[in-house]
Design a protein around this motif. Structure first.
Motif, mmCIF file in Angstrom:
data_model
loop_
_atom_site.group_PDB
_atom_site.id
_atom_site.type_symbol
_atom_site.label_atom_id
_atom_site.label_comp_id
_atom_site.label_asym_id
_atom_site.label_seq_id
_atom_site.Cartn_x
_atom_site.Cartn_y
_atom_site.Cartn_z
ATOM 1 N N LEU A 137 0.839 -1.202 0.000
ATOM 2 C CA LEU A 137 0.000 0.000 0.000
ATOM 3 C C LEU A 137 0.876 1.255 0.000
ATOM 4 O O LEU A 137 1.947 1.262 0.613
ATOM 5 N N PRO A 138 0.393 2.322 -0.645
ATOM 6 C CA PRO A 138 1.224 3.528 -0.813
ATOM 7 C C PRO A 138 1.209 4.431 0.413
ATOM 8 O O PRO A 138 0.898 5.611 0.323
ATOM 9 N N THR A 139 1.526 3.866 1.576
ATOM 10 C CA THR A 139 1.545 4.691 2.787
ATOM 11 C C THR A 139 2.866 5.437 2.895
ATOM 12 O O THR A 139 3.850 5.080 2.250
ATOM 13 N N ARG A 140 2.876 6.483 3.728
ATOM 14 C CA ARG A 140 4.095 7.263 3.938
ATOM 15 C C ARG A 140 4.416 7.348 5.409
ATOM 16 O O ARG A 140 3.508 7.370 6.214
ATOM 17 N N PRO A 141 5.636 7.440 5.843
ATOM 18 C CA PRO A 141 6.833 7.466 4.997
ATOM 19 C C PRO A 141 7.205 6.084 4.473
ATOM 20 O O PRO A 141 7.907 5.980 3.492
ATOM 21 N N ARG A 142 6.731 5.021 5.128
ATOM 22 C CA ARG A 142 7.074 3.670 4.684
ATOM 23 C C ARG A 142 5.834 2.950 4.206
ATOM 24 O O ARG A 142 4.756 3.140 4.764
ATOM 25 N N PRO A 143 5.977 2.095 3.183
ATOM 26 C CA PRO A 143 4.804 1.349 2.713
ATOM 27 C C PRO A 143 4.354 0.304 3.723
ATOM 28 O O PRO A 143 5.122 -0.101 4.602
ATOM 29 N N THR A 144 3.092 -0.107 3.602
ATOM 30 C CA THR A 144 2.534 -1.179 4.423
ATOM 31 C C THR A 144 2.147 -2.337 3.503
ATOM 32 O O THR A 144 1.553 -2.111 2.458
ATOM 33 N N VAL A 145 2.500 -3.552 3.913
ATOM 34 C CA VAL A 145 2.129 -4.736 3.142
ATOM 35 C C VAL A 145 0.810 -5.280 3.685
ATOM 36 O O VAL A 145 0.687 -5.525 4.889
ATOM 37 N N LEU A 146 -0.178 -5.440 2.805
ATOM 38 C CA LEU A 146 -1.459 -6.036 3.202
ATOM 39 C C LEU A 146 -1.524 -7.440 2.623
ATOM 40 O O LEU A 146 -1.324 -7.630 1.420
ATOM 41 N N LEU A 147 -1.787 -8.442 3.472
ATOM 42 C CA LEU A 147 -2.023 -9.788 2.954
ATOM 43 C C LEU A 147 -2.973 -10.514 3.878
ATOM 44 O O LEU A 147 -2.977 -10.214 5.053
ATOM 45 N N ASP A 148 -3.846 -11.328 3.389
ATOM 46 C CA ASP A 148 -4.053 -11.761 2.039
ATOM 47 C C ASP A 148 -5.051 -10.813 1.345
ATOM 48 O O ASP A 148 -6.075 -10.498 1.924
ATOM 49 N N SER A 149 -4.730 -10.416 0.144
ATOM 50 C CA SER A 149 -5.650 -9.520 -0.539
ATOM 51 C C SER A 149 -6.524 -10.261 -1.542
ATOM 52 O O SER A 149 -7.116 -9.628 -2.408
ATOM 53 N N GLY A 150 -6.652 -11.583 -1.403
ATOM 54 C CA GLY A 150 -7.626 -12.255 -2.242
ATOM 55 C C GLY A 150 -7.357 -13.688 -2.668
ATOM 56 O O GLY A 150 -8.154 -14.266 -3.393
ATOM 57 N N ALA A 151 -6.279 -14.319 -2.196
ATOM 58 C CA ALA A 151 -6.019 -15.698 -2.640
ATOM 59 C C ALA A 151 -6.894 -16.704 -1.910
ATOM 60 O O ALA A 151 -7.394 -17.649 -2.500
ATOM 61 N N THR A 152 -7.114 -16.486 -0.611
ATOM 62 C CA THR A 152 -7.819 -17.467 0.216
ATOM 63 C C THR A 152 -8.943 -16.787 0.993
ATOM 64 O O THR A 152 -8.694 -16.068 1.956
ATOM 65 N N LEU A 242 -9.159 -3.559 0.155
ATOM 66 C CA LEU A 242 -8.333 -3.003 -0.920
ATOM 67 C C LEU A 242 -9.202 -2.276 -1.946
ATOM 68 O O LEU A 242 -8.902 -1.149 -2.354
ATOM 69 N N LYS A 243 -10.290 -2.920 -2.336
ATOM 70 C CA LYS A 243 -11.156 -2.306 -3.338
ATOM 71 C C LYS A 243 -11.906 -1.112 -2.776
ATOM 72 O O LYS A 243 -12.161 -0.132 -3.482
ATOM 73 N N THR A 244 -12.256 -1.183 -1.488
ATOM 74 C CA THR A 244 -12.917 -0.053 -0.841
ATOM 75 C C THR A 244 -11.993 1.160 -0.840
ATOM 76 O O THR A 244 -12.403 2.293 -1.112
ATOM 77 N N MET A 245 -10.742 0.901 -0.550
ATOM 78 C CA MET A 245 -9.715 1.947 -0.531
ATOM 79 C C MET A 245 -9.606 2.613 -1.904
ATOM 80 O O MET A 245 -9.607 3.841 -2.018
ATOM 81 N N GLU A 246 -9.528 1.801 -2.933
ATOM 82 C CA GLU A 246 -9.444 2.333 -4.289
ATOM 83 C C GLU A 246 -10.678 3.168 -4.617
ATOM 84 O O GLU A 246 -10.571 4.262 -5.175
ATOM 85 N N GLY A 247 -11.855 2.629 -4.251
ATOM 86 C CA GLY A 247 -13.107 3.332 -4.532
ATOM 87 C C GLY A 247 -13.176 4.663 -3.796
ATOM 88 O O GLY A 247 -13.594 5.683 -4.361
ATOM 89 N N ALA A 248 -12.750 4.672 -2.529
ATOM 90 C CA ALA A 248 -12.810 5.889 -1.730
ATOM 91 C C ALA A 248 -11.845 6.942 -2.281
ATOM 92 O O ALA A 248 -12.180 8.129 -2.371
#
Lengths: 376, 376
Positions: A137-152, A242-248
């Protein structure tokens, strides 16, 4: 570009040239840049005549090897295609990994198709209950990793704990964070909050897992604040978030442009700002943060966004190379082995504890062997 | 302000004056406006001396009745407070509803505390498996109702179907949408997508539910596009989505302000736009869209945001009045009765069908009674 630390030359990254809205032209253009400007070793998988024609256009026909694949997963094909098309470009790329001829795979095909095919062909790493897709995710100052974003979509608590292990290894290799702080996505900061699966996962994580720096619960509004390095959740919640974030983000930008347009005084400024606003929207859109990485299989799979153009594909190739060079699969193996999650492992641990306790009670000779403690 | 259509005078709305970050001052100020400017009948619940002193300040001591409550749910208290504090202002307000002396409840206390107390005191409506919190999202041109946004973290498919019924009744009464279109929140538009619970709920909804206009699956990025009138999900996913949305909007606005500040040319325009930007951020923030409504209990509970100031409380009072006047509880009762969800009801329905079929086979006299069909 050098090989890994054994001194052997790096195996190439396999690119699925046929997946994505702009395949094969943009995929191959991106691959060519990765080779020419970054020296990444690649192998292009797809319909050989088409791929060769594109390489001709770029004048690099002989520099980049091609492996022919008859079939292509269509962009509207889902998981079933993995069975129906055993010779799809994704399946062939997986075969290259299995046979040691490629180190990783990049595809801009449909997530469902790529995940299903690679699960089927590469299989889960030993000890891994379920694979997960990590998204940065494009967070600042450091990125954040989100998982699982859809495999399971459906997970057990033990799988969530493993996702913490996968995410930790990923943040170390891809982002260079030495001791990534891991948060568990839930509803309410207190330990007792969430659904059944999350509450149990919290217990397991809070109980201490070797090598995992558990920072407690996080909520939806913590995803973009950079509060933690890794956010763990099931693939259903992660994908919705993830999709909510994009939509917002899209809505906020649209509203903003409306606001700027509606004020005469602001119109002039808005014209001048248009390029900056575009850059901002790009940063918040999924097309730029570059898709996800499927973790937990015997091989690394970078799933670029379906709408990827050349630049995004070049980034995906660099990421795949970096993950392979950083031995992500081996890192995950070690981290999973150190994580006490599966019921079998827990039962083994309990049995060992019990025996040690009994031995101590009867003989009081020495301390039972210490179980691994959290932290290094 | 008139009563309901039976001609009886409307019962007052009970306000918890003690819950919220700015209680009791802002709560009472908001209540006074609701009475003075909108003619809503209210009863104020809380520590009588403090409430009376506030009313004195507003010069309306005798116009608005007060009901004393000794205790207050603290803002950091969770669900357990509902048991520990049987005489909290929320519990007393619930008692007013139960005994027919109030029509609905407004509180800006903690969601966990208010939900737990009202579940305990008001109990679920007959036939309702689980209550849900409906939140109205600021979509354009029409708002979208999201439920459950946090009352019930673990649900069965049948409860999701009931949430569709609750949401339909709510959109009809609160938003005046005659036939609200209901979407099921999941990951992927196709029917087979999602986790187990959602896939089964999809089957039940797609099979046809009397009075529910099922529009199929929606994804996270559909929440803010106004694609449907009602979005149904479990309380875990709903709460994560809601908070993610807030976080993303906040981040987008912060980024934007940064962008505007960084350009010298834009600074002038930014100053002029500040008020508009503020309005935009307010629209996207949870403090303005006014909290949620707990549906499915024997009484309507409007949970205002904890940070609510007077204006938000006035809105909450108006909403509570409107819901009571629109007979939301009765509407839900009818809608639930028409919805074939609980296993018991399904079994009964199957048994009845079987008997009717057997009767037909043996006697072939007349058609079995028709089961309710989807649509009006």
């Amino acid at each position: 570009m050098t090989g890994d630390d054994t001194g052997a030359p790096a195996r190439p990254v396999a690119i699925d040239t046929m997946g994505g809205d702009h395949a094969p032209e943009e995929i191959i253009a991106g691959a060519v840049t990765a080779v020419r400007e970054h020296g990444v070793r690649l192998v292009l998988v797809g319909q050989a005549p088409r791929v060769r024609a594109e390489l001709d256009r770029h004048g690099v026909t002989r520099e980049i090897p091609i492996v022919h694949a008859e079939e292509t997963l269509a962009m509207d094909e889902g998981a079933l295609a993995s069975w129906r098309k055993p010779r799809s470009s994704v399946a062939v790329a997986c075969h290259l990994i299995k046979t040691g001829r490629a180190s990783a795979l990049v595809s801009a095909g449909t997530t469902a198709g790529v995940v299903a095919t690679s699960r089927l062909r590469l299989k889960a790493q030993q000890g891994v209950l379920r694979p997960a897709i990590a998204v940065t995710l494009p967070t600042r100052p450091r990125p954040t990793v989100l998982l699982d974003s859809g495999a399971t979509a459906d997970v057990k608590p033990e799988a969530l704990v493993q996702f913490a292990a996968l995410g930790t290894a990923y943040a170390q290799v891809a982002l260079g964070v030495e001791r990534p702080r891991v948060g568990l996505l839930t509803i309410g900061a207190e330990p007792g909050k969430g659904n059944k699966v999350v509450r149990r996962a919290h217990e397991l994580l809070a109980g201490g897992q070797h090598g995992i720096e558990f920072a407690g619960n996080v909520e939806g509004d913590d995803l973009l604040t950079g509060a933690v390095d890794v956010v763990v959740t099931d693939g259903f919640t992660g994908n919705v978030a993830l999709k909510t974030m994009e939509g917002a983000a899209r809505m906020a930008m649209a509203e903003l442009q409306e606001t700027l347009r509606s004020s005469t005084t602001a119109k002039m400024g808005a014209l001048l700002q248009r390029r900056r606003l575009q850059a901002l929207r790009d940063r918040l859109s999924s097309e730029t943060y570059g898709g996800g990485v499927l973790l937990g299989l015997n091989g690394t799979v970078v799933i670029a966004h379906g709408a990827s153009r050349a630049r995004a594909i070049t980034s995906a190739c660099l990421l795949a190379h970096e993950l392979a060079a950083g031995h992500i699969v081996e890192r995950i193996r070690d981290q999973i082995a150190a994580t006490r999650t599966s019921r079998f492992v827990l039962r083994l641990g309990e049995k060992a504890d019990k025996e040690a306790k009994e031995a101590k009670e009867h003989r009081t000779e020495q301390e039972p062997p210490a179980r691994p403690e959290p932290g290094p």
